[in-house]
Motif scaffolding. Structure first.
Motif, mmCIF file in Angstrom:
data_model
loop_
_atom_site.group_PDB
_atom_site.id
_atom_site.type_symbol
_atom_site.label_atom_id
_atom_site.label_comp_id
_atom_site.label_asym_id
_atom_site.label_seq_id
_atom_site.Cartn_x
_atom_site.Cartn_y
_atom_site.Cartn_z
ATOM 1 N N GLY A 32 6.975 21.331 -15.556
ATOM 2 C CA GLY A 32 7.751 22.437 -16.108
ATOM 3 C C GLY A 32 8.969 22.807 -15.294
ATOM 4 N N ALA A 33 9.093 22.264 -14.075
ATOM 5 C CA ALA A 33 10.261 22.558 -13.243
ATOM 6 C C ALA A 33 11.522 21.999 -13.891
ATOM 7 C CB ALA A 33 10.074 21.965 -11.853
ATOM 8 N N GLU A 45 14.329 28.691 -5.149
ATOM 9 C CA GLU A 45 13.240 28.947 -6.085
ATOM 10 C C GLU A 45 13.342 27.948 -7.241
ATOM 11 O OE1 GLU A 45 11.531 32.630 -8.867
ATOM 12 O OE2 GLU A 45 13.557 32.710 -8.015
ATOM 13 N N VAL A 46 12.265 27.239 -7.516
ATOM 14 C CA VAL A 46 12.234 26.289 -8.618
ATOM 15 C C VAL A 46 11.608 26.969 -9.834
ATOM 16 C CG1 VAL A 46 11.428 24.036 -9.387
ATOM 17 C CG2 VAL A 46 12.009 24.383 -6.978
ATOM 18 N N ARG A 78 14.853 31.350 8.298
ATOM 19 C CA ARG A 78 14.010 30.378 7.618
ATOM 20 C C ARG A 78 14.477 30.234 6.175
ATOM 21 N NH1 ARG A 78 12.904 30.080 12.128
ATOM 22 N NH2 ARG A 78 10.870 29.842 13.159
ATOM 23 N N LEU A 79 14.496 29.002 5.696
ATOM 24 C CA LEU A 79 14.761 28.738 4.284
ATOM 25 C C LEU A 79 13.421 28.687 3.560
ATOM 26 C CD1 LEU A 79 16.753 27.921 1.978
ATOM 27 C CD2 LEU A 79 16.220 25.542 2.579
ATOM 28 N N GLN A 80 13.222 29.621 2.646
ATOM 29 C CA GLN A 80 11.999 29.645 1.857
ATOM 30 C C GLN A 80 12.192 28.783 0.611
ATOM 31 O OE1 GLN A 80 9.423 31.168 3.257
ATOM 32 N NE2 GLN A 80 10.748 31.952 4.896
ATOM 33 N N VAL A 81 11.214 27.953 0.307
ATOM 34 C CA VAL A 81 11.226 27.123 -0.895
ATOM 35 C C VAL A 81 9.936 27.415 -1.656
ATOM 36 C CG1 VAL A 81 11.394 24.792 -1.836
ATOM 37 C CG2 VAL A 81 12.515 25.341 0.343
ATOM 38 N N ASP A 82 10.075 27.966 -2.870
ATOM 39 C CA ASP A 82 8.889 28.363 -3.608
ATOM 40 C C ASP A 82 9.139 28.258 -5.108
ATOM 41 O OD1 ASP A 82 10.464 30.624 -4.208
ATOM 42 O OD2 ASP A 82 9.520 31.843 -2.659
ATOM 43 N N GLY A 83 8.317 28.910 -5.886
ATOM 44 C CA GLY A 83 8.412 28.803 -7.340
ATOM 45 C C GLY A 83 7.479 27.719 -7.843
ATOM 46 N N GLU A 103 22.891 31.432 -7.413
ATOM 47 C CA GLU A 103 23.404 30.353 -8.239
ATOM 48 C C GLU A 103 22.248 29.483 -8.702
ATOM 49 O OE1 GLU A 103 25.420 28.928 -10.018
ATOM 50 O OE2 GLU A 103 27.174 30.182 -9.759
ATOM 51 N N SER A 104 22.520 28.572 -9.619
ATOM 52 C CA SER A 104 21.480 27.660 -10.088
ATOM 53 C C SER A 104 22.099 26.354 -10.576
ATOM 54 C CB SER A 104 20.665 28.305 -11.216
ATOM 55 O OG SER A 104 21.471 28.513 -12.369
ATOM 56 N N ILE A 105 21.322 25.293 -10.464
ATOM 57 C CA ILE A 105 21.673 23.996 -11.031
ATOM 58 C C ILE A 105 20.406 23.406 -11.634
ATOM 59 C CG2 ILE A 105 23.594 23.549 -9.459
ATOM 60 C CD1 ILE A 105 21.758 21.809 -7.787
ATOM 61 N N ASP A 106 20.554 22.384 -12.466
ATOM 62 C CA ASP A 106 19.372 21.744 -13.034
ATOM 63 C C ASP A 106 18.947 20.573 -12.152
ATOM 64 O OD1 ASP A 106 21.235 19.790 -13.651
ATOM 65 O OD2 ASP A 106 21.118 20.065 -15.819
ATOM 66 N N LEU A 107 17.811 19.981 -12.493
ATOM 67 C CA LEU A 107 17.268 18.921 -11.645
ATOM 68 C C LEU A 107 18.161 17.685 -11.561
ATOM 69 C CD1 LEU A 107 13.410 19.036 -12.207
ATOM 70 C CD2 LEU A 107 14.791 20.083 -10.411
ATOM 71 N N PRO A 108 18.834 17.253 -12.661
ATOM 72 C CA PRO A 108 19.740 16.111 -12.498
ATOM 73 C C PRO A 108 20.800 16.335 -11.424
ATOM 74 C CG PRO A 108 19.313 16.467 -14.825
ATOM 75 C CD PRO A 108 18.684 17.624 -14.095
ATOM 76 N N ASP A 109 21.373 17.538 -11.348
ATOM 77 C CA ASP A 109 22.354 17.807 -10.293
ATOM 78 C C ASP A 109 21.677 17.996 -8.941
ATOM 79 O OD1 ASP A 109 24.933 17.550 -11.300
ATOM 80 O OD2 ASP A 109 24.891 19.518 -12.241
#
Length: 258
Positions: free
Chosen positions: A156-157, A231-232, A97-102, A180-186
């Motif tokens: 705030g995300a 995680e956002v 399962r892919l968890q999406v939270d934050g 890893e991480s990227i910002d919302l524009p990407d």
């Protein structure tokens, strides 16, 4: 994607408005406080310059099936060394399962079948590795922005963190686990997808099964494999090394735009 550390090349970034490669020196230099600050300032200039010149929605070049590379190297981890991943693989990822939270209003737990039922995007793009090699592959998956919209971002995300199954170093605090991480524009870029297929087949284990990130305007180490959780967050400076990624915590640039 984990670059081969023993063969790691100098850090490469585009200088804003010039397209000139910037060479960052050895680990001793990247660990220097002053040199690290210089790299981060240059990185911000690179990101701002690229987005100003190309636009936030400009696309990476896409190719035809005839352009597919006969060999596409599987750099970095070939398969996560964990009992949990071995179990998931043995059972064909039916339990994955892919968890999406934050910072989301609706946390998600998505199976591979759930993702495949969503509208998909197929794109043939070139993967550029920091080690100096490139390959062209076809990727199919769901647009990351669609997943974020389903989860409904909270105020705030700003960033999306990708937590992966592979642990490159055994550490007591978990800092050896790949992330890893990227910002919302990407994250909302049209070519940023969560890929579950490669070259018309289910994503191979060596290339990140069951799910990997494709963020086509950045270098290969940003394309996290073996995704387990999204995680956002509003900031990532308190997460492990505070630089937003496994390799970034070890001196690489956070923004690897190409």
């Amino acid at each position: 994607m984990k670059p081969n550390f023993s063969r790691r090349r100098m850090l490469t970034g585009l200088m804003a408005g010039a397209g000139v490669a910037m060479l960052a020196g050895c680990d001793r230099m990247t660990q220097s406080t002053q040199f690290g600050a210089l790299l981060r300032n240059t990185e911000k200039l690179t990101m701002s310059g690229q987005r100003l010149l190309l636009g936030r929605q400009s696309l990476a070049r896409e190719y035809s099936v005839a352009d597919l590379s006969p060999v596409f190297r599987a750099n970095g981890t070939q398969s996560p060394d964990s009992e949990e991943y071995a179990h998931l693989l043995e059972h064909g990822f039916v339990d994955w399962r892919l968890q999406v939270d934050g910072l989301v209003q609706q946390p998600l737990s998505l199976s591979l079948a759930d993702l495949k039922r969503l509208p998909s995007r197929t794109q043939i793009t070139r993967h550029d590795c920091v080690e100096g090699w490139s390959a062209i592959g076809q990727w199919q998956g769901v647009h990351l922005g669609r997943i974020l919209d389903i989860a409904r971002l909270k105020p705030g995300a700003r960033y999306v963190i990708f937590h992966c199954a592979d642990e490159l170093e055994k550490t007591f605090d978990g800092s050896g686990r790949y992330y890893e991480s990227i910002d919302l524009p990407d994250a909302y870029h049209p070519q940023t997808i969560l890929a579950y297929a490669m070259n018309g087949k289910n994503l191979p284990v060596a290339h990140g099964a069951p799910l990997r990130l494709r963020v086509e305007r950045q270098l290969g180490y940003k394309h996290a494999k073996y995704l387990m959780r999204i995680e956002v967050v509003s900031a990532f400076d308190t997460l492990w090394g505070g630089r937003g990624g496994y390799w970034e915590d070890r001196g690489y640039e956070w923004y690897a735009g190409i």
